[in-house]
Design a protein around this motif. Structure first.
Motif, PDB file in Angstrom:
ATOM      1  N   ILE A  15       0.839  -1.193   0.000  1.00 22.61           N
ATOM      2  CA  ILE A  15       0.000   0.000   0.000  1.00 22.61           C
ATOM      3  C   ILE A  15       0.877   1.247   0.000  1.00 22.61           C
ATOM      4  O   ILE A  15       2.096   1.175   0.239  1.00 22.61           O
ATOM      5  CB  ILE A  15      -0.958   0.015   1.220  1.00 22.61           C
ATOM      6  CG1 ILE A  15      -0.187   0.152   2.543  1.00 22.61           C
ATOM      7  CG2 ILE A  15      -1.803  -1.253   1.243  1.00 22.61           C
ATOM      8  CD1 ILE A  15      -1.114   0.253   3.775  1.00 22.61           C
ATOM      9  N   SER A  16       0.289   2.378  -0.278  1.00 22.45           N
ATOM     10  CA  SER A  16       1.007   3.640  -0.241  1.00 22.45           C
ATOM     11  C   SER A  16       1.555   3.835   1.172  1.00 22.45           C
ATOM     12  O   SER A  16       0.853   3.585   2.153  1.00 22.45           O
ATOM     13  CB  SER A  16       0.039   4.767  -0.620  1.00 22.45           C
ATOM     14  OG  SER A  16       0.755   5.887  -1.049  1.00 22.45           O
ATOM     15  N   GLY A  17       2.812   4.242   1.259  1.00 23.89           N
ATOM     16  CA  GLY A  17       3.420   4.439   2.570  1.00 23.89           C
ATOM     17  C   GLY A  17       4.029   3.179   3.166  1.00 23.89           C
ATOM     18  O   GLY A  17       4.590   3.221   4.262  1.00 23.89           O
ATOM     19  N   SER A  18       3.946   2.076   2.444  1.00 26.27           N
ATOM     20  CA  SER A  18       4.548   0.839   2.967  1.00 26.27           C
ATOM     21  C   SER A  18       6.068   0.864   2.818  1.00 26.27           C
ATOM     22  O   SER A  18       6.762   0.073   3.452  1.00 26.27           O
ATOM     23  CB  SER A  18       3.957  -0.390   2.263  1.00 26.27           C
ATOM     24  OG  SER A  18       4.189  -0.338   0.869  1.00 26.27           O
ATOM     25  N   GLY A  19       6.567   1.765   1.985  1.00 25.17           N
ATOM     26  CA  GLY A  19       8.019   1.901   1.854  1.00 25.17           C
ATOM     27  C   GLY A  19       8.605   1.267   0.601  1.00 25.17           C
ATOM     28  O   GLY A  19       9.801   0.967   0.553  1.00 25.17           O
ATOM     29  N   LYS A  20       7.795   1.128  -0.442  1.00 27.70           N
ATOM     30  CA  LYS A  20       8.286   0.490  -1.677  1.00 27.70           C
ATOM     31  C   LYS A  20       9.426   1.273  -2.321  1.00 27.70           C
ATOM     32  O   LYS A  20      10.456   0.702  -2.694  1.00 27.70           O
ATOM     33  CB  LYS A  20       7.143   0.343  -2.703  1.00 27.70           C
ATOM     34  CG  LYS A  20       5.979  -0.509  -2.205  1.00 27.70           C
ATOM     35  CD  LYS A  20       4.852  -0.531  -3.209  1.00 27.70           C
ATOM     36  CE  LYS A  20       4.243   0.815  -3.495  1.00 27.70           C
ATOM     37  NZ  LYS A  20       3.560   1.448  -2.329  1.00 27.70           N
ATOM     38  N   SER A  21       9.224   2.586  -2.485  1.00 29.18           N
ATOM     39  CA  SER A  21      10.250   3.390  -3.156  1.00 29.18           C
ATOM     40  C   SER A  21      11.523   3.456  -2.319  1.00 29.18           C
ATOM     41  O   SER A  21      12.636   3.430  -2.856  1.00 29.18           O
ATOM     42  CB  SER A  21       9.723   4.796  -3.443  1.00 29.18           C
ATOM     43  OG  SER A  21       8.566   4.730  -4.264  1.00 29.18           O
ATOM     44  N   THR A  22      11.345   3.512  -1.001  1.00 29.44           N
ATOM     45  CA  THR A  22      12.496   3.510  -0.097  1.00 29.44           C
ATOM     46  C   THR A  22      13.255   2.178  -0.207  1.00 29.44           C
ATOM     47  O   THR A  22      14.483   2.151  -0.304  1.00 29.44           O
ATOM     48  CB  THR A  22      12.010   3.727   1.356  1.00 29.44           C
ATOM     49  OG1 THR A  22      11.258   4.945   1.399  1.00 29.44           O
ATOM     50  CG2 THR A  22      13.168   3.795   2.325  1.00 29.44           C
ATOM     51  N   ASP A  77       8.245  -0.576  -9.226  1.00 30.96           N
ATOM     52  CA  ASP A  77       7.830   0.141  -8.024  1.00 30.96           C
ATOM     53  C   ASP A  77       6.465   0.767  -8.268  1.00 30.96           C
ATOM     54  O   ASP A  77       6.360   1.891  -8.771  1.00 30.96           O
ATOM     55  CB  ASP A  77       8.891   1.198  -7.679  1.00 30.96           C
ATOM     56  CG  ASP A  77       8.460   2.091  -6.521  1.00 30.96           C
ATOM     57  OD1 ASP A  77       7.478   1.756  -5.826  1.00 30.96           O
ATOM     58  OD2 ASP A  77       9.116   3.137  -6.323  1.00 30.96           O
ATOM     59  N   THR A  79       2.108   0.119  -6.601  1.00 27.68           N
ATOM     60  CA  THR A  79       1.440  -0.611  -5.514  1.00 27.68           C
ATOM     61  C   THR A  79       1.197  -2.073  -5.908  1.00 27.68           C
ATOM     62  O   THR A  79       1.248  -2.959  -5.070  1.00 27.68           O
ATOM     63  CB  THR A  79       0.095   0.045  -5.126  1.00 27.68           C
ATOM     64  OG1 THR A  79      -0.716   0.145  -6.297  1.00 27.68           O
ATOM     65  CG2 THR A  79       0.309   1.413  -4.502  1.00 27.68           C
ATOM     66  N   ARG A 115       2.822   7.897   7.796  1.00 30.68           N
ATOM     67  CA  ARG A 115       3.854   8.310   6.842  1.00 30.68           C
ATOM     68  C   ARG A 115       3.253   9.094   5.682  1.00 30.68           C
ATOM     69  O   ARG A 115       3.840  10.076   5.211  1.00 30.68           O
ATOM     70  CB  ARG A 115       4.569   7.082   6.291  1.00 30.68           C
ATOM     71  CG  ARG A 115       5.411   6.333   7.305  1.00 30.68           C
ATOM     72  CD  ARG A 115       5.881   5.061   6.649  1.00 30.68           C
ATOM     73  NE  ARG A 115       6.789   4.275   7.456  1.00 30.68           N
ATOM     74  CZ  ARG A 115       7.239   3.086   7.084  1.00 30.68           C
ATOM     75  NH1 ARG A 115       6.865   2.577   5.927  1.00 30.68           N
ATOM     76  NH2 ARG A 115       8.075   2.413   7.856  1.00 30.68           N
TER      77      ARG A 115
HETATM   78  P1  ATP Z   1       3.711   5.201  -2.520  1.00 26.45           P
HETATM   79  O1  ATP Z   1       2.971   3.954  -2.929  1.00 26.45           O
HETATM   80  O2  ATP Z   1       2.775   6.291  -2.099  1.00 26.45           O
HETATM   81  O3  ATP Z   1       4.711   5.629  -3.538  1.00 26.45           O
HETATM   82  P2  ATP Z   1       5.783   3.923  -0.998  1.00 26.45           P
HETATM   83  O4  ATP Z   1       5.338   2.546  -0.656  1.00 26.45           O
HETATM   84  O5  ATP Z   1       6.705   4.077  -2.154  1.00 26.45           O
HETATM   85  O6  ATP Z   1       4.505   4.851  -1.159  1.00 26.45           O
HETATM   86  P3  ATP Z   1       7.823   5.351   0.438  1.00 26.45           P
HETATM   87  O7  ATP Z   1       7.774   6.567  -0.400  1.00 26.45           O
HETATM   88  O8  ATP Z   1       9.015   4.463   0.302  1.00 26.45           O
HETATM   89  O9  ATP Z   1       6.467   4.512   0.307  1.00 26.45           O
HETATM   90  O10 ATP Z   1       7.709   5.744   1.963  1.00 26.45           O
HETATM   91  C1  ATP Z   1       6.651   6.615   2.405  1.00 26.45           C
HETATM   92  C2  ATP Z   1       7.192   7.572   3.439  1.00 26.45           C
HETATM   93  O11 ATP Z   1       7.598   6.836   4.575  1.00 26.45           O
HETATM   94  C3  ATP Z   1       8.412   8.344   2.955  1.00 26.45           C
HETATM   95  O12 ATP Z   1       8.333   9.638   3.453  1.00 26.45           O
HETATM   96  C4  ATP Z   1       9.581   7.588   3.554  1.00 26.45           C
HETATM   97  O13 ATP Z   1      10.652   8.435   3.812  1.00 26.45           O
HETATM   98  C5  ATP Z   1       8.975   7.031   4.825  1.00 26.45           C
HETATM   99  N1  ATP Z   1       9.565   5.721   5.140  1.00 26.45           N
HETATM  100  C6  ATP Z   1       9.695   4.666   4.336  1.00 26.45           C
HETATM  101  N2  ATP Z   1      10.290   3.636   4.956  1.00 26.45           N
HETATM  102  C7  ATP Z   1      10.536   4.074   6.199  1.00 26.45           C
HETATM  103  C8  ATP Z   1      11.132   3.492   7.345  1.00 26.45           C
HETATM  104  N3  ATP Z   1      11.606   2.252   7.336  1.00 26.45           N
HETATM  105  N4  ATP Z   1      11.215   4.233   8.462  1.00 26.45           N
HETATM  106  C9  ATP Z   1      10.740   5.472   8.502  1.00 26.45           C
HETATM  107  N5  ATP Z   1      10.168   6.086   7.453  1.00 26.45           N
HETATM  108  C10 ATP Z   1      10.068   5.411   6.325  1.00 26.45           C
END
Ligand code: ATP
Ligand code: MG
Length: 171
Positions: A15-22, A77, A79, A115
């Motif tokens: 899901i969004s905010g799960s940290g995929k891009s990170t 990358d 969802t 997040r």
């Molecule tokens: P989307 O689907 O909306 O693109 P995403 O799954 O790619 O979301 P990220 O962009 O990786 O999610 O992370 C969302 C936010 O949470 C970012 O601001 C990121 O810095 C933060 N984040 C990600 N992983 C962590 C972590 N392990 N600890 C703390 N913050 C985190």
């Protein structure tokens, strides 16, 4: 340890905010990662323009196919919460005799919301995230059946932070 073939199509699922891009930034080279946001930006000058999604995914799948044809590991990358979207990824991988692999980032909805709320570039409401979370629950069990040859599920932020990728030689 996450074992993936040297040549694979890796679908991040979460899901969004799960940290995929990170996660993608941490474990893969920038050029290995095809992000739906980036492709929306290429098509529509706006990474959040959902009306550009169909064209963005067309372009993303096209580039993925070119990379796989050249034998290059490719990470998607997005969802990847919809069955039809994932079916396209499995199709592109099979077309190039490459194994499709899924890495699921499963974090509590409340954490993802915290997040997401903090981000300037995301402005959807909680119900949207809740729907994603339901889609994720439904997705996890069916990934293997859909053709993903390996399904790695990382449950919780600790498991995600501790993950390491190990490449399996194909021959
Ligand atoms: P989307 O689907 O909306 O693109 P995403 O799954 O790619 O979301 P990220 O962009 O990786 O999610 O992370 C969302 C936010 O949470 C970012 O601001 C990121 O810095 C933060 N984040 C990600 N992983 C962590 C972590 N392990 N600890 C703390 N913050 C985190
Ligand atoms: Mg992202």
């Amino acid at each position: 340890m996450i074992d993936i073939p040297e040549l694979a199509l890796v679908a991040l699922v979460g899901i969004s905010g799960s940290g995929k891009s990170t996660f993608a930034r941490t474990h893969f080279r920038p050029t290995q990662v095809l992000s739906s946001d980036y492709f929306r930006g290429l098509i529509a000058d706006d990474e959040n323009d959902q009306s550009a999604s169909a064209d963005a995914f067309d372009a993303l799948h096209y580039v993925a196919g070119k990379r796989l044809a050249a034998g290059r590991l490719t990470v998607v990358d997005a969802t990847n919460l919809q069955k039809h979207g994932r079916a396209e990824l499995v199709r592109v991988a099979r077309e190039h005799d490459v194994l499709p692999v899924a890495i699921v980032l499963d974090v509590p909805e409340a954490l993802a919301w915290e997040r997401t709320e903090a981000r300037a570039d995301r402005d959807f409401g909680r119900p949207v995230l809740a729907r994603m979370h339901r889609d994720l629950r439904r997705s996890v069990g069916s990934l293997a059946r859909e053709g993903f040859r390996k399904v790695h599920v990382l449950r919780g932020p600790e498991a995600i932070a501790a993950a390491e990728i190990r490449y399996e030689r194909l021959f």
